[in-house]
Design an enzyme around this catalytic site. Sequence first.
Site, PDB file in Angstrom:
ATOM      1  CE1 TYR A 285      -1.623  -1.422   2.263  1.00 48.23           C
ATOM      2  CE2 TYR A 285      -3.300   0.294   2.350  1.00 48.23           C
ATOM      3  CZ  TYR A 285      -2.347  -0.414   1.647  1.00 48.23           C
ATOM      4  OH  TYR A 285      -2.118  -0.121   0.323  1.00 48.23           O
TER       5      TYR A 285
HETATM    6  N1  LIG Z   1      -4.700  -2.174  -5.296  1.00 47.44           N
HETATM    7  C1  LIG Z   1      -5.027  -1.150  -4.553  1.00 47.44           C
HETATM    8  O1  LIG Z   1      -6.199  -0.816  -4.391  1.00 47.44           O
HETATM    9  C2  LIG Z   1      -3.929  -0.352  -3.893  1.00 47.44           C
HETATM   10  C3  LIG Z   1      -4.220   0.920  -3.414  1.00 47.44           C
HETATM   11  C4  LIG Z   1      -3.198   1.650  -2.819  1.00 47.44           C
HETATM   12  C5  LIG Z   1      -1.938   1.141  -2.725  1.00 47.44           C
HETATM   13  N2  LIG Z   1      -1.695  -0.108  -3.212  1.00 47.44           N
HETATM   14  C6  LIG Z   1      -0.340  -0.620  -3.074  1.00 47.44           C
HETATM   15  O2  LIG Z   1       0.063  -1.246  -4.294  1.00 47.44           O
HETATM   16  C7  LIG Z   1       0.895  -2.363  -3.981  1.00 47.44           C
HETATM   17  C8  LIG Z   1       0.183  -3.662  -4.356  1.00 47.44           C
HETATM   18  O3  LIG Z   1       0.172  -3.781  -5.658  1.00 47.44           O
HETATM   19  P1  LIG Z   1      -1.067  -4.167  -6.557  1.00 47.44           P
HETATM   20  O4  LIG Z   1      -2.252  -3.379  -6.210  1.00 47.44           O
HETATM   21  O5  LIG Z   1      -0.486  -4.063  -7.879  1.00 47.44           O
HETATM   22  O6  LIG Z   1      -1.426  -5.634  -6.029  1.00 47.44           O
HETATM   23  P2  LIG Z   1      -1.036  -7.104  -6.417  1.00 47.44           P
HETATM   24  O7  LIG Z   1      -1.451  -7.868  -5.213  1.00 47.44           O
HETATM   25  O8  LIG Z   1      -1.598  -7.426  -7.734  1.00 47.44           O
HETATM   26  O9  LIG Z   1       0.556  -7.096  -6.539  1.00 47.44           O
HETATM   27  C9  LIG Z   1       1.402  -7.077  -5.441  1.00 47.44           C
HETATM   28  C10 LIG Z   1       2.690  -7.777  -5.824  1.00 47.44           C
HETATM   29  O10 LIG Z   1       3.634  -7.608  -4.752  1.00 47.44           O
HETATM   30  C11 LIG Z   1       4.234  -8.850  -4.496  1.00 47.44           C
HETATM   31  N3  LIG Z   1       4.693  -8.858  -3.102  1.00 47.44           N
HETATM   32  C12 LIG Z   1       3.980  -8.577  -1.994  1.00 47.44           C
HETATM   33  N4  LIG Z   1       4.751  -8.693  -0.906  1.00 47.44           N
HETATM   34  C13 LIG Z   1       5.976  -9.064  -1.339  1.00 47.44           C
HETATM   35  C14 LIG Z   1       7.199  -9.362  -0.705  1.00 47.44           C
HETATM   36  N5  LIG Z   1       7.337  -9.298   0.626  1.00 47.44           N
HETATM   37  N6  LIG Z   1       8.270  -9.715  -1.459  1.00 47.44           N
HETATM   38  C15 LIG Z   1       8.162  -9.775  -2.805  1.00 47.44           C
HETATM   39  N7  LIG Z   1       7.032  -9.525  -3.469  1.00 47.44           N
HETATM   40  C16 LIG Z   1       5.940  -9.167  -2.741  1.00 47.44           C
HETATM   41  C17 LIG Z   1       3.167  -9.881  -4.786  1.00 47.44           C
HETATM   42  O11 LIG Z   1       3.709 -11.163  -5.015  1.00 47.44           O
HETATM   43  C18 LIG Z   1       2.506  -9.278  -6.008  1.00 47.44           C
HETATM   44  O12 LIG Z   1       3.133  -9.693  -7.194  1.00 47.44           O
HETATM   45  C19 LIG Z   1       1.082  -2.389  -2.514  1.00 47.44           C
HETATM   46  O13 LIG Z   1       2.205  -1.664  -2.128  1.00 47.44           O
HETATM   47  C20 LIG Z   1      -0.194  -1.722  -2.046  1.00 47.44           C
HETATM   48  O14 LIG Z   1      -0.091  -1.232  -0.745  1.00 47.44           O
HETATM   49  C21 LIG Z   1      -2.656  -0.862  -3.792  1.00 47.44           C
END
Ligand SMILES: NC(=O)c1ccc[n+]([C@@H]2O[C@H](COP(=O)([O-])OP(=O)(O)OC[C@H]3O[C@@H](n4cnc5c(N)ncnc54)[C@H](O)[C@@H]3O)[C@@H](O)[C@H]2O)c1
Length: 257
Positions: A158
């Site tokens: 990751y």
């Molecule tokens: N939640 C955390 O603790 C955290 C911390 C650091 C970084 N992030 C980053 O934030 C982002 C995740 O978002 P979130 O925390 O809002 O989570 P989440 O899981 O609620 O939302 C992620 C969204 O991305 C969409 N998605 C994932 N892969 C996809 C793809 N290949 N094509 C289209 N849509 C896709 C999913 O369908 C979902 O709607 C990621 O990039 C993650 O690395 C999250």
Amino acid sequence: MNSLGKLRDKRVLISGGANGAGAASTRLFAAEGAHVAIVDKDRAAGELLCKELTAKGADVIFFAADVSIPEEVDRSVRAVYDAFGRIDVLFNHAGIIIVKPFLDFSLEEWNEMMDNNAKSAFLLSRAVLPGMLEQGKGVLVFTSTTGVRAATHLESLYSASKAAMHSLSRSIAVEYRDRGIRANALCPSFVRTRHGENEIEQLRDYGILASERDVNMMQGRICEPEEVAEVALFLASDASSFVNGAEIFVDNTFTAV
Ligand SMILES: NC(=O)c1ccc[n+]([C@@H]2O[C@H](COP(=O)([O-])OP(=O)(O)OC[C@H]3O[C@@H](n4cnc5c(N)ncnc54)[C@H](O)[C@@H]3O)[C@@H](O)[C@H]2O)c1
């Protein structure tokens, strides 16, 4: 919706904008006057959010696409151009996580992480940059992670995939600064979203430093999705006009100790 907002008249594409911090950003950006295109593979959530915000008078559209697949990126970006005529802001937010000991990871999992977290940002950025360069202005925001600075146990692939997209952000900023482009990375620690909760649960299953007490020790409390959205708004708006090639840690000291 707000016709005097911080993103008034801006056309914004948010990948992963259907859930979590992406959805919080969709809501906030629309409230700040932006026209928002959500591109997400979760059709049900995307359509629901779109319906909710459209009913409130916002201009929000949804395209179902897996942004790790080149044809789906090209198709959805074309559809956004058809609907909005231009794209001023790209928020590369979509991403996934797999929690596992390094030696248990397969090559397929390496590819899956790189495809969803790094290649997706490459594909989307490559698809929108020509239009931004033509209009002489454009903003890219990349959701990175604290993992690029402070490694978390069992998140090697990751962090590696996020480091690739993080670096892409800085490189695009340097390469295109003098043509009106800004690109910045925002780096959250644990956020209260499906991604964050699932990550914490998996770490707990492995008995790794993710009890409530651990999380509180590392970052005071869990971050709310709206707190990520506020930083994304700052980076997307003209308020950050001299912030370029930067990284902003949204982590309440996680990486400061
Ligand atoms: N939640 C955390 O603790 C955290 C911390 C650091 C970084 N992030 C980053 O934030 C982002 C995740 O978002 P979130 O925390 O809002 O989570 P989440 O899981 O609620 O939302 C992620 C969204 O991305 C969409 N998605 C994932 N892969 C996809 C793809 N290949 N094509 C289209 N849509 C896709 C999913 O369908 C979902 O709607 C990621 O990039 C993650 O690395 C999250």
